[in-house]
Design an enzyme around this catalytic site. Structure first.
Site, PDB file in Angstrom:
ATOM      1  N   ASP A  67      -5.993   2.375   4.832  1.00 47.00           N
ATOM      2  CA  ASP A  67      -5.946   2.085   3.571  1.00 47.00           C
ATOM      3  C   ASP A  67      -6.344   0.592   3.043  1.00 47.00           C
ATOM      4  O   ASP A  67      -5.873  -0.051   3.893  1.00 47.00           O
ATOM      5  CB  ASP A  67      -4.891   2.773   2.518  1.00 47.00           C
ATOM      6  CG  ASP A  67      -3.466   2.766   3.173  1.00 47.00           C
ATOM      7  OD1 ASP A  67      -3.530   1.870   3.694  1.00 47.00           O
ATOM      8  OD2 ASP A  67      -2.818   3.341   2.583  1.00 47.00           O
ATOM      9  N   ASP A 136       7.745   8.710  -2.001  1.00 47.70           N
ATOM     10  CA  ASP A 136       7.449   9.958  -2.777  1.00 47.70           C
ATOM     11  C   ASP A 136       6.733  10.737  -1.823  1.00 47.70           C
ATOM     12  O   ASP A 136       6.157  11.852  -1.947  1.00 47.70           O
ATOM     13  CB  ASP A 136       6.198   9.827  -4.166  1.00 47.70           C
ATOM     14  CG  ASP A 136       5.135   9.074  -3.675  1.00 47.70           C
ATOM     15  OD1 ASP A 136       4.795   8.919  -2.512  1.00 47.70           O
ATOM     16  OD2 ASP A 136       4.314   8.801  -4.381  1.00 47.70           O
ATOM     17  N   HIS A 138       4.184  10.251   0.415  1.00 51.71           N
ATOM     18  CA  HIS A 138       2.773  10.225   0.634  1.00 51.71           C
ATOM     19  C   HIS A 138       2.630   9.467   2.122  1.00 51.71           C
ATOM     20  O   HIS A 138       3.460   8.809   2.394  1.00 51.71           O
ATOM     21  CB  HIS A 138       2.040   9.277  -0.545  1.00 51.71           C
ATOM     22  CG  HIS A 138       2.206   7.933  -0.413  1.00 51.71           C
ATOM     23  ND1 HIS A 138       2.757   7.154  -1.508  1.00 51.71           N
ATOM     24  CD2 HIS A 138       2.370   6.766   0.473  1.00 51.71           C
ATOM     25  CE1 HIS A 138       2.824   6.042  -1.378  1.00 51.71           C
ATOM     26  NE2 HIS A 138       2.556   5.754  -0.123  1.00 51.71           N
ATOM     27  N   GLU A 143      -1.586  10.274  -2.676  1.00 52.25           N
ATOM     28  CA  GLU A 143      -0.399  10.541  -3.472  1.00 52.25           C
ATOM     29  C   GLU A 143      -0.048  11.926  -3.815  1.00 52.25           C
ATOM     30  O   GLU A 143      -0.826  12.820  -3.491  1.00 52.25           O
ATOM     31  CB  GLU A 143      -0.717   9.939  -4.971  1.00 52.25           C
ATOM     32  CG  GLU A 143      -0.558   8.385  -4.828  1.00 52.25           C
ATOM     33  CD  GLU A 143       0.440   7.711  -4.643  1.00 52.25           C
ATOM     34  OE1 GLU A 143       1.407   8.116  -3.994  1.00 52.25           O
ATOM     35  OE2 GLU A 143       0.718   6.607  -4.813  1.00 52.25           O
TER      36      GLU A 143
HETATM   37  C1  GLP Z   1       1.977   2.097   0.939  1.00 55.92           C
HETATM   38  C2  GLP Z   1       1.054   2.361   2.327  1.00 55.92           C
HETATM   39  C3  GLP Z   1       1.566   3.358   3.254  1.00 55.92           C
HETATM   40  C4  GLP Z   1       3.082   3.144   3.664  1.00 55.92           C
HETATM   41  C5  GLP Z   1       3.789   2.929   2.410  1.00 55.92           C
HETATM   42  C6  GLP Z   1       5.216   2.773   2.865  1.00 55.92           C
HETATM   43  O1  GLP Z   1       1.852   3.270   0.136  1.00 55.92           O
HETATM   44  N1  GLP Z   1      -0.298   2.711   1.732  1.00 55.92           N
HETATM   45  O2  GLP Z   1       0.456   3.394   4.201  1.00 55.92           O
HETATM   46  O3  GLP Z   1       3.433   4.054   4.392  1.00 55.92           O
HETATM   47  O4  GLP Z   1       3.351   1.834   1.497  1.00 55.92           O
HETATM   48  O5  GLP Z   1       5.535   1.491   2.763  1.00 55.92           O
HETATM   49  P1  GLP Z   1       6.829   0.747   3.625  1.00 55.92           P
HETATM   50  O6  GLP Z   1       6.449   1.121   4.987  1.00 55.92           O
HETATM   51  O7  GLP Z   1       6.711  -0.784   3.281  1.00 55.92           O
HETATM   52  O8  GLP Z   1       7.744   1.383   3.088  1.00 55.92           O
END
Ligand code: GLP
Length: 260
Positions: A67, A136, A138, A143
């Site tokens: 993404d 959440d 995802h 989402e």
């Molecule tokens: C973002 C990314 C996800 C990732 C999430 C959690 O939303 N698009 O791919 O898994 O953050 O991030 P973190 O690993 O910093 O908690």
């Protein structure tokens, strides 16, 4: 789903990296699906270490990122292009032409999303997809209520995601509201999934993903429908699991009967 509970972040990062390396050893021209966020940073560090110390070779590897934020130029410090360069690409020998990251600045998102999906297919599909999980529940930027059959497309970020990611920006108003993301359906087509999660703030999402019902409210729960999904978590992220004893038992005894 195979659940591997590790004593700390270092151990989960190394074990998850090993799982990716197993794919690379079997197939040096593997297609890797890459994730951003703080969770996979340790995994990338371990891949870099193995590249330097053990000559782990990426010269035939192709990559697809999950993404990107819409509206951030590639040079923006919070863009996922920048993150990947900083945490992995600058240190290993993946040919530049083999790197794919969704564009957050294209003038035609619909055409770009179709091209991205086709490009994954043309490269033979993703052999192993690395994933993190949002608080959440995802995966990528799918989402809650995202279709479990969704493909690469634009998504509007949920408020909790914007709040979680605000720590990386000067102010919450600077966090992009839209993202371009692989769909849950796209992710499920990868041959193997490796998800990493650590910390107490992931414990609820992790429990829902592993032990809750399959639901678009927790898009990570779609991993339950994948035949080769491995989840690497630390003690804090595992703290709300009901079947904890079983996961430890499986790891102690081996995840399946010995092959004859
Ligand atoms: C973002 C990314 C996800 C990732 C999430 C959690 O939303 N698009 O791919 O898994 O953050 O991030 P973190 O690993 O910093 O908690």
């Amino acid at each position: 789903m195979e659940v591997v509970i590790c004593k700390d972040y270092d151990e989960l990062s190394q074990k998850a990296a090993q799982s990716v390396v197993n794919v690379l050893n079997a197939k040096p021209n593997a297609v890797l699906g890459l994730a951003t966020g703080s969770s996979p940073v340790g995994l990338y560090k371990d891949l870099v270490r193995r590249h330097k110390e053990a000559q782990l070779d990426f010269s035939q590897v192709t990559t697809f990122n999950l993404d990107e934020y819409v509206g951030l130029p590639q040079t923006h410090e919070q863009s996922y292009h920048y993150f990947m360069h900083e945490n992995l690409f600058q240190y290993v020998n993946i040919p530049k032409a083999n790197i794919h990251i969704p564009s957050g600045t294209t003038s035609n998102y619909r055409a770009f999303c179709e091209w991205y999906e086709q490009r994954i297919k043309d490269c033979g599909g993703i052999d192993v997809q690395i994933l993190g999980i949002g608080s959440d529940g995802h995966i990528a930027f799918n989402e809650p209520t995202s279709s479990l059959a969704s493909r690469t497309r634009l998504k509007t970020l949920a408020r909790p995601t914007i709040e979680d990611n605000a720590r990386f920006f000067d102010s919450i108003d600077d966090v992009p509201i839209y993202a371009i993301t692989m769909g849950v359906g796209t992710i499920l087509e990868s041959r193997k999934l490796v998800l990493v999660a650590n910390g107490e703030n992931k414990a609820d999402a992790v429990a829902e993903m592993i032990e809750g019902p399959v639901t678009s409210m927790i898009t990570a729960s779609a991993l339950q429908m994948h035949p080769r999904a491995k989840v690497f978590i630390d003690e804090a992220a595992a703290s709300k699991l009901k079947m904890r004893d079983y996961y430890d038992w499986v790891q102690a005894k081996g995840p399946g009967a010995p092959q004859t």
